[in-house]
Design a protein around this motif. Sequence first.
Motif, PDB file in Angstrom:
ATOM      1  N   LYS A 128       0.820  -1.218   0.000  1.00  0.00           N
ATOM      2  CA  LYS A 128       0.000   0.000   0.000  1.00  0.00           C
ATOM      3  C   LYS A 128       0.848   1.261   0.000  1.00  0.00           C
ATOM      4  CE  LYS A 128      -3.620  -2.515  -0.026  1.00  0.00           C
ATOM      5  NZ  LYS A 128      -3.974  -3.044  -1.318  1.00  0.00           N
ATOM      6  N   LEU A 129       2.128   1.138  -0.346  1.00  0.00           N
ATOM      7  CA  LEU A 129       2.985   2.305  -0.502  1.00  0.00           C
ATOM      8  C   LEU A 129       2.751   2.912  -1.882  1.00  0.00           C
ATOM      9  CD1 LEU A 129       6.313   0.848   0.933  1.00  0.00           C
ATOM     10  CD2 LEU A 129       4.853   2.561   2.024  1.00  0.00           C
ATOM     11  N   MET A 130       2.857   4.227  -1.985  1.00  0.00           N
ATOM     12  CA  MET A 130       2.783   4.911  -3.268  1.00  0.00           C
ATOM     13  C   MET A 130       4.157   5.509  -3.538  1.00  0.00           C
ATOM     14  SD  MET A 130       0.386   8.073  -4.590  1.00  0.00           S
ATOM     15  CE  MET A 130      -1.130   7.118  -4.715  1.00  0.00           C
ATOM     16  N   TRP A 131       4.654   5.308  -4.759  1.00  0.00           N
ATOM     17  CA  TRP A 131       5.989   5.742  -5.159  1.00  0.00           C
ATOM     18  C   TRP A 131       5.900   6.752  -6.286  1.00  0.00           C
ATOM     19  CZ3 TRP A 131      10.240   3.891  -2.687  1.00  0.00           C
ATOM     20  CH2 TRP A 131      10.041   2.753  -1.872  1.00  0.00           C
ATOM     21  N   THR A 132       6.864   7.664  -6.332  1.00  0.00           N
ATOM     22  CA  THR A 132       7.014   8.460  -7.545  1.00  0.00           C
ATOM     23  C   THR A 132       7.551   7.496  -8.594  1.00  0.00           C
ATOM     24  OG1 THR A 132       9.244   9.150  -6.860  1.00  0.00           O
ATOM     25  CG2 THR A 132       7.412  10.651  -6.355  1.00  0.00           C
ATOM     26  N   LYS A 133       6.943   7.507  -9.755  1.00  0.00           N
ATOM     27  CA  LYS A 133       7.339   6.567 -10.803  1.00  0.00           C
ATOM     28  C   LYS A 133       8.760   6.829 -11.283  1.00  0.00           C
ATOM     29  CE  LYS A 133       6.073   5.394 -15.533  1.00  0.00           C
ATOM     30  NZ  LYS A 133       5.094   5.668 -16.589  1.00  0.00           N
ATOM     31  N   CYS A 134       9.125   8.087 -11.335  1.00  0.00           N
ATOM     32  CA  CYS A 134      10.426   8.478 -11.873  1.00  0.00           C
ATOM     33  C   CYS A 134      11.352   8.977 -10.774  1.00  0.00           C
ATOM     34  CB  CYS A 134      10.242   9.566 -12.929  1.00  0.00           C
ATOM     35  SG  CYS A 134       9.132   9.091 -14.277  1.00  0.00           S
ATOM     36  N   THR A 135      12.599   9.111 -11.124  1.00  0.00           N
ATOM     37  CA  THR A 135      13.628   9.648 -10.244  1.00  0.00           C
ATOM     38  C   THR A 135      13.563  11.172 -10.267  1.00  0.00           C
ATOM     39  OG1 THR A 135      14.988   7.717 -10.756  1.00  0.00           O
ATOM     40  CG2 THR A 135      16.135   9.619  -9.861  1.00  0.00           C
ATOM     41  N   ALA A 136      13.954  11.810  -9.184  1.00  0.00           N
ATOM     42  CA  ALA A 136      13.941  13.273  -9.107  1.00  0.00           C
ATOM     43  C   ALA A 136      14.829  13.886 -10.183  1.00  0.00           C
ATOM     44  CB  ALA A 136      14.400  13.735  -7.724  1.00  0.00           C
ATOM     45  N   THR A 137      14.358  15.013 -10.719  1.00  0.00           N
ATOM     46  CA  THR A 137      15.112  15.724 -11.751  1.00  0.00           C
ATOM     47  C   THR A 137      15.748  16.998 -11.218  1.00  0.00           C
ATOM     48  OG1 THR A 137      13.130  16.919 -12.454  1.00  0.00           O
ATOM     49  CG2 THR A 137      13.626  14.841 -13.584  1.00  0.00           C
ATOM     50  N   GLY A 138      15.488  17.321  -9.986  1.00  0.00           N
ATOM     51  CA  GLY A 138      16.049  18.526  -9.390  1.00  0.00           C
ATOM     52  C   GLY A 138      15.674  18.614  -7.929  1.00  0.00           C
ATOM     53  N   LEU A 139      16.068  19.693  -7.307  1.00  0.00           N
ATOM     54  CA  LEU A 139      15.835  19.848  -5.874  1.00  0.00           C
ATOM     55  C   LEU A 139      14.366  20.018  -5.521  1.00  0.00           C
ATOM     56  CD1 LEU A 139      18.874  22.064  -4.891  1.00  0.00           C
ATOM     57  CD2 LEU A 139      18.596  19.592  -4.673  1.00  0.00           C
ATOM     58  N   SER A 140      13.522  20.311  -6.483  1.00  0.00           N
ATOM     59  CA  SER A 140      12.089  20.422  -6.192  1.00  0.00           C
ATOM     60  C   SER A 140      11.254  19.884  -7.343  1.00  0.00           C
ATOM     61  CB  SER A 140      11.714  21.882  -5.914  1.00  0.00           C
ATOM     62  OG  SER A 140      12.000  22.674  -7.053  1.00  0.00           O
ATOM     63  N   ALA A 141      11.806  18.938  -8.091  1.00  0.00           N
ATOM     64  CA  ALA A 141      11.094  18.482  -9.286  1.00  0.00           C
ATOM     65  C   ALA A 141      11.202  16.971  -9.483  1.00  0.00           C
ATOM     66  CB  ALA A 141      11.644  19.193 -10.512  1.00  0.00           C
ATOM     67  N   MET A 142      10.080  16.399  -9.904  1.00  0.00           N
ATOM     68  CA  MET A 142      10.041  14.992 -10.298  1.00  0.00           C
ATOM     69  C   MET A 142       9.739  14.942 -11.788  1.00  0.00           C
ATOM     70  SD  MET A 142      10.680  13.361  -7.507  1.00  0.00           S
ATOM     71  CE  MET A 142      10.476  11.731  -8.130  1.00  0.00           C
ATOM     72  N   ASP A 143      10.254  13.950 -12.451  1.00  0.00           N
ATOM     73  CA  ASP A 143       9.991  13.736 -13.864  1.00  0.00           C
ATOM     74  C   ASP A 143       8.525  13.336 -14.027  1.00  0.00           C
ATOM     75  OD1 ASP A 143       9.990  12.965 -16.524  1.00  0.00           O
ATOM     76  OD2 ASP A 143      11.745  11.678 -16.349  1.00  0.00           O
ATOM     77  N   THR A 144       7.807  13.962 -14.937  1.00  0.00           N
ATOM     78  CA  THR A 144       6.408  13.597 -15.175  1.00  0.00           C
ATOM     79  C   THR A 144       6.211  12.937 -16.539  1.00  0.00           C
ATOM     80  OG1 THR A 144       5.928  15.817 -15.998  1.00  0.00           O
ATOM     81  CG2 THR A 144       5.478  15.386 -13.655  1.00  0.00           C
ATOM     82  N   ALA A 145       7.284  12.720 -17.291  1.00  0.00           N
ATOM     83  CA  ALA A 145       7.168  12.040 -18.582  1.00  0.00           C
ATOM     84  C   ALA A 145       6.815  10.574 -18.347  1.00  0.00           C
ATOM     85  CB  ALA A 145       8.476  12.157 -19.352  1.00  0.00           C
ATOM     86  N   ASP A 146       5.916  10.020 -19.140  1.00  0.00           N
ATOM     87  CA  ASP A 146       5.515   8.623 -18.964  1.00  0.00           C
ATOM     88  C   ASP A 146       6.699   7.667 -19.044  1.00  0.00           C
ATOM     89  OD1 ASP A 146       2.881   9.337 -18.579  1.00  0.00           O
ATOM     90  OD2 ASP A 146       2.239   8.827 -20.611  1.00  0.00           O
ATOM     91  N   ASP A 147       7.718   8.016 -19.846  1.00  0.00           N
ATOM     92  CA  ASP A 147       8.885   7.152 -19.982  1.00  0.00           C
ATOM     93  C   ASP A 147      10.046   7.565 -19.078  1.00  0.00           C
ATOM     94  OD1 ASP A 147       9.718   9.467 -21.243  1.00  0.00           O
ATOM     95  OD2 ASP A 147      10.264   8.480 -23.138  1.00  0.00           O
ATOM     96  N   CYS A 148       9.815   8.541 -18.206  1.00  0.00           N
ATOM     97  CA  CYS A 148      10.822   9.016 -17.240  1.00  0.00           C
ATOM     98  C   CYS A 148      12.124   9.417 -17.930  1.00  0.00           C
ATOM     99  CB  CYS A 148      11.094   7.950 -16.170  1.00  0.00           C
ATOM    100  SG  CYS A 148       9.659   7.523 -15.185  1.00  0.00           S
ATOM    101  N   SER A 149      12.003  10.081 -19.071  1.00  0.00           N
ATOM    102  CA  SER A 149      13.172  10.373 -19.899  1.00  0.00           C
ATOM    103  C   SER A 149      13.873  11.682 -19.565  1.00  0.00           C
ATOM    104  CB  SER A 149      12.763  10.387 -21.369  1.00  0.00           C
ATOM    105  OG  SER A 149      11.749  11.377 -21.576  1.00  0.00           O
ATOM    106  N   THR A 150      13.319  12.483 -18.654  1.00  0.00           N
ATOM    107  CA  THR A 150      13.965  13.741 -18.282  1.00  0.00           C
ATOM    108  C   THR A 150      15.244  13.444 -17.509  1.00  0.00           C
ATOM    109  OG1 THR A 150      11.782  14.750 -18.141  1.00  0.00           O
ATOM    110  CG2 THR A 150      13.593  15.957 -17.129  1.00  0.00           C
ATOM    111  N   ALA A 151      16.271  14.252 -17.721  1.00  0.00           N
ATOM    112  CA  ALA A 151      17.559  14.043 -17.049  1.00  0.00           C
ATOM    113  C   ALA A 151      17.386  14.059 -15.529  1.00  0.00           C
ATOM    114  CB  ALA A 151      18.555  15.116 -17.474  1.00  0.00           C
TER     115      ALA A 151
END
Length: 188
Positions: free
Chosen positions: A56-79
Amino acid sequence: TDPTLTVYFPIADTGQTAEYRSGDDGSFINTPNAIDLQVMNDYSGSDDVVLDNVSKLMWTKCTATGLSAMDTADDCSTAKQAMSWQDAKDMCEGLTYADFSDWRLPTASELFSITDFGFYPYINTTVFPAIEANKYWISTISNIFGFPIYGFLNFTNSTDSGDTDRLNVLNYDIGTGPFYVRCVRGPE
């Protein structure tokens, strides 16, 4: 025992299917529960999350892209951006994502719960695409004389996908970073 290393939520099978030693994870397929990760693209409009239907844990699908940002691309392609432990902790705790503001760094047990030894690099890259083959921060793992010791989990201790490496590929250790971050919330 250290409460950050103790599991207080239901866990899924590790995904290991080969039996290396009698009684290891390969001996018990789907025990205690089958892995059940549900990708939720565009949750709450644009944010991608993964719900672990076992823990029942919820995870951010992608890895963080910055100090206040998560990747929102479906393929997590942002640096992705590796960061210090304090920046990673602050980023997760200050994150409002998918309409939730109770994100945090995962414990070692929680990060280990999304490990799937049926895949290489030991995490399902269909569910968690573009995983950084590197180290991910976890919350405090120890406290010695009042000083916290921080750790990380390494999803790829080796570039060889041979079976002999599978037993040692996921570990935690003390490190100074910078490492990557994936935030978690829950369990609900």
